[in-house]
Design an enzyme around this catalytic site. Structure first.
Site, PDB file in Angstrom:
ATOM      1  N   HIS A 173       0.871  -1.181   0.000  1.00 56.87           N
ATOM      2  CA  HIS A 173       0.000   0.000   0.000  1.00 56.87           C
ATOM      3  C   HIS A 173       0.910   1.234   0.000  1.00 56.87           C
ATOM      4  O   HIS A 173       2.034   1.182   0.510  1.00 56.87           O
ATOM      5  CB  HIS A 173      -0.836  -0.042   1.288  1.00 56.87           C
ATOM      6  CG  HIS A 173      -1.873   1.019   1.420  1.00 56.87           C
ATOM      7  ND1 HIS A 173      -1.585   2.296   1.819  1.00 56.87           N
ATOM      8  CD2 HIS A 173      -3.207   0.978   1.231  1.00 56.87           C
ATOM      9  CE1 HIS A 173      -2.711   2.996   1.867  1.00 56.87           C
ATOM     10  NE2 HIS A 173      -3.714   2.227   1.519  1.00 56.87           N
ATOM     11  N   ASP A 216       3.225  -4.635   8.001  1.00 58.20           N
ATOM     12  CA  ASP A 216       2.019  -3.826   7.857  1.00 58.20           C
ATOM     13  C   ASP A 216       0.844  -4.791   7.981  1.00 58.20           C
ATOM     14  O   ASP A 216       0.533  -5.524   7.042  1.00 58.20           O
ATOM     15  CB  ASP A 216       2.044  -3.131   6.489  1.00 58.20           C
ATOM     16  CG  ASP A 216       0.737  -2.413   6.194  1.00 58.20           C
ATOM     17  OD1 ASP A 216      -0.199  -2.503   7.013  1.00 58.20           O
ATOM     18  OD2 ASP A 216       0.649  -1.771   5.128  1.00 58.20           O
ATOM     19  N   GLN A 252      -4.365  -5.247   6.827  1.00 66.09           N
ATOM     20  CA  GLN A 252      -5.339  -6.169   6.217  1.00 66.09           C
ATOM     21  C   GLN A 252      -5.262  -7.558   6.847  1.00 66.09           C
ATOM     22  O   GLN A 252      -5.988  -8.458   6.425  1.00 66.09           O
ATOM     23  CB  GLN A 252      -5.093  -6.288   4.703  1.00 66.09           C
ATOM     24  CG  GLN A 252      -5.292  -5.019   3.933  1.00 66.09           C
ATOM     25  CD  GLN A 252      -6.761  -4.584   3.858  1.00 66.09           C
ATOM     26  OE1 GLN A 252      -7.684  -5.363   4.095  1.00 66.09           O
ATOM     27  NE2 GLN A 252      -6.981  -3.326   3.533  1.00 66.09           N
ATOM     28  N   LYS A 268     -10.369  -1.022  10.340  1.00 68.07           N
ATOM     29  CA  LYS A 268     -10.584  -2.214   9.493  1.00 68.07           C
ATOM     30  C   LYS A 268     -10.918  -3.426  10.357  1.00 68.07           C
ATOM     31  O   LYS A 268     -11.259  -4.483   9.853  1.00 68.07           O
ATOM     32  CB  LYS A 268      -9.339  -2.495   8.648  1.00 68.07           C
ATOM     33  CG  LYS A 268      -9.034  -1.376   7.642  1.00 68.07           C
ATOM     34  CD  LYS A 268      -7.783  -1.699   6.863  1.00 68.07           C
ATOM     35  CE  LYS A 268      -7.127  -0.484   6.247  1.00 68.07           C
ATOM     36  NZ  LYS A 268      -7.791   0.053   5.089  1.00 68.07           N
ATOM     37  N   CYS A 294      -4.830   2.544  -3.590  1.00 65.17           N
ATOM     38  CA  CYS A 294      -3.600   3.071  -2.972  1.00 65.17           C
ATOM     39  C   CYS A 294      -2.461   2.064  -3.116  1.00 65.17           C
ATOM     40  O   CYS A 294      -1.635   1.899  -2.202  1.00 65.17           O
ATOM     41  CB  CYS A 294      -3.793   3.427  -1.503  1.00 65.17           C
ATOM     42  SG  CYS A 294      -5.062   4.656  -1.242  1.00 65.17           S
TER      43      CYS A 294
END
Ligand code: 7TS
Length: 419
Positions: free
Chosen positions: A136, A213, A216, A239, A377
């Site tokens: 991202h 990261d 997600q 999220k 993104c």
């Protein structure tokens, strides 16, 4: 966990009572353009269960004051609620200590914090930072900014045509000058689950730190930062069914302690004179100013919510819906799936010939179906697959096979309109 182990674990999960779960989310019962809402954009931001909304409401109605400063009752109650949320995050990630949990605005700020504190102190001209081709923008641009400041070399691990991380290529990129490897745990544009254990093991063998990261990943898989042995883990609450405007940076205590502060201001200091300021210990050293108090409380409630259901059960449910969707989209003539990794979580990105993804999104919207269209993104991912954009359905605990049926019907309509 290997791919096979993950598949076994998912297969052993009992089914979820999704209709029960759907009742926890007030927004899911509303109509959009007179149609039942089919929300397939949880990868951008998930909807909120009543428990999270109520926790935020209760914070403002009954337990609100500024924290870490009041001797009076309400400030102490609010401080306790905020610090309890930190402990919930600690248990959720299985961090060794609660002071390893730093509250930030979201995944984006968490990565920028590491770049601007750890990075500026430790990364010199010619040192290397490795990212992957499926990041991202939040895990690309902060390193480019740091490159401008330091002269570091940014290396990118390529991906294959299925959107899988190429471990052998990664191994070749690692060098004695690699200071940091910053990769996504799950790709937002492709759904790929990256081989984080091997990534971390190989980086550590070269003396490099690893930032994952997890934006997600946290809604779809249990995380154990000690077992992973990652040095940093970043995610956003919104999220994970929590509020927007708050997220988490996990870092190993020893590493955080050696890092300079991020922003200066209240709460991050022990004492201030015009000549000298003594900084607070972690985590407060990185939390300048009044934080998002109700946000932390809401995140704590979101963690309680997903923990009560069970992340493994959520993952198993989403995996079943994803497989159903992957089979059903095959009946749409010409549909191209972007992201066909063997290990995937909850994301179906696709294009249709001669139809711009924005038109797909607009026609689906008229049916009450919310998907995201665009580059997500992750423009380098679009370049890698030579498409300007995709349409993306992203799943959450509340999605059903019936909603996939609605998506398929909507896509048939798109095909009818565009021939
Ligand atoms: N990293 C990944 C992998 C993401 O998917 C996102 C947001 C971010 C970082 C940034 O998170 P933020 O909460 O700080 O904005 N991804 C998406 C998306 O896929 N659609 O909208 C936002």
């Amino acid at each position: 966990m290997t791919g096979a182990q993950r598949t076994d674990r998912l297969h052993n999960q009992p089914p979820l009572d999704v209709n029960r779960i759907r009742q926890d989310f007030p927004i899911l019962s509303r109509l959009v353009h007179g149609k039942k809402l089919v929300f397939l954009d949880s990868g951008a931001s998930a909807q909120k269960p009543r428990a999270v909304i109520d926790a935020i409401k209760n914070c403002y109605e009954n337990e609100y004051a500024n924290i870490h400063r009041g001797v009076y009752y309400l400030s102490q109650v609010a401080t306790e609620a905020f610090e309890e949320a930190r402990r919930k995050v600690q248990r959720f990630l299985n961090a060794a200590e609660s002071r390893e949990i730093i509250f930030v605005r979201g995944g984006t700020e968490a990565i920028n914090l590491v770049a601007q504190t750890y990075g500026r102190k430790n990364i010199k001209a010619g040192d290397e930072v490795i990212i992957s081709a499926m990041e991202h923008h939040a895990n690309i641009v902060p390193w480019q900014m740091l490159r401008e400041q330091t002269g570091l070399v940014l290396k990118v691990v390529p991906i294959n045509d299925d959107g899988e991380f190429l471990l052998q290529e990664y191994e070749k990129l690692l060098s004695p000058r690699t200071k940091l490897v910053a990769v996504t745990h799950v790709s937002n544009a492709l759904g790929t689950i990256t081989p984080v254990r091997e990534i971390i093991r190989l980086a550590h063998a070269k003396g490099a730190l690893v930032l994952l990261d997890g934006c997600q990943a946290v809604p779809h898989t249990p995380i154990d930062v000690q077992e992973l042995d990652c040095d940093f883990y970043a995610f956003s609450a919104h999220k994970l069914y929590g509020p927007s405007g708050i997220g988490v940076l996990y870092g190993k205590a020893q590493i955080l302690e050696a890092m300079p502060p991020y922003q200066g201001g209240g709460d991050m200091i022990v004492s201030v004179t015009f000549e000298h300021t003594e900084y607070n210990g972690i985590p407060h050293k990185f939390e300048a100013g009044t934080p998002h108090i109700s946000g932390a409380v809401g995140l704590g409630a979101a963690i309680d919510y997903v923990t009560a259901i069970g992340l493994d059960r959520i993952a198993a449910h989403e995996d079943r819906v994803l497989h159903y969707a992957t089979e059903r989209v095959k009946e749409i003539k010409g549909l191209r799936l972007i992201g066909t990794a063997k290990e995937k979580a909850g994301i179906l990105s696709f294009t249709l010939p001669n139809v711009h993804p924005h038109d797909i999104g607009t026609i689906l919207d008229k049916q009450g179906i919310a998907v995201r269209v665009g580059h997500h993104c992750a423009q380098p991912v679009m370049d890698r697959f030579d498409v300007p954009a995709t349409a993306r359905a992203s799943l959450a605990v509340y999605n059903t096979n019936e909603e996939i049926d609605a998506l398929i019907a909507g896509l048939h309509k798109v095909r009818e309109i565009f021939g």
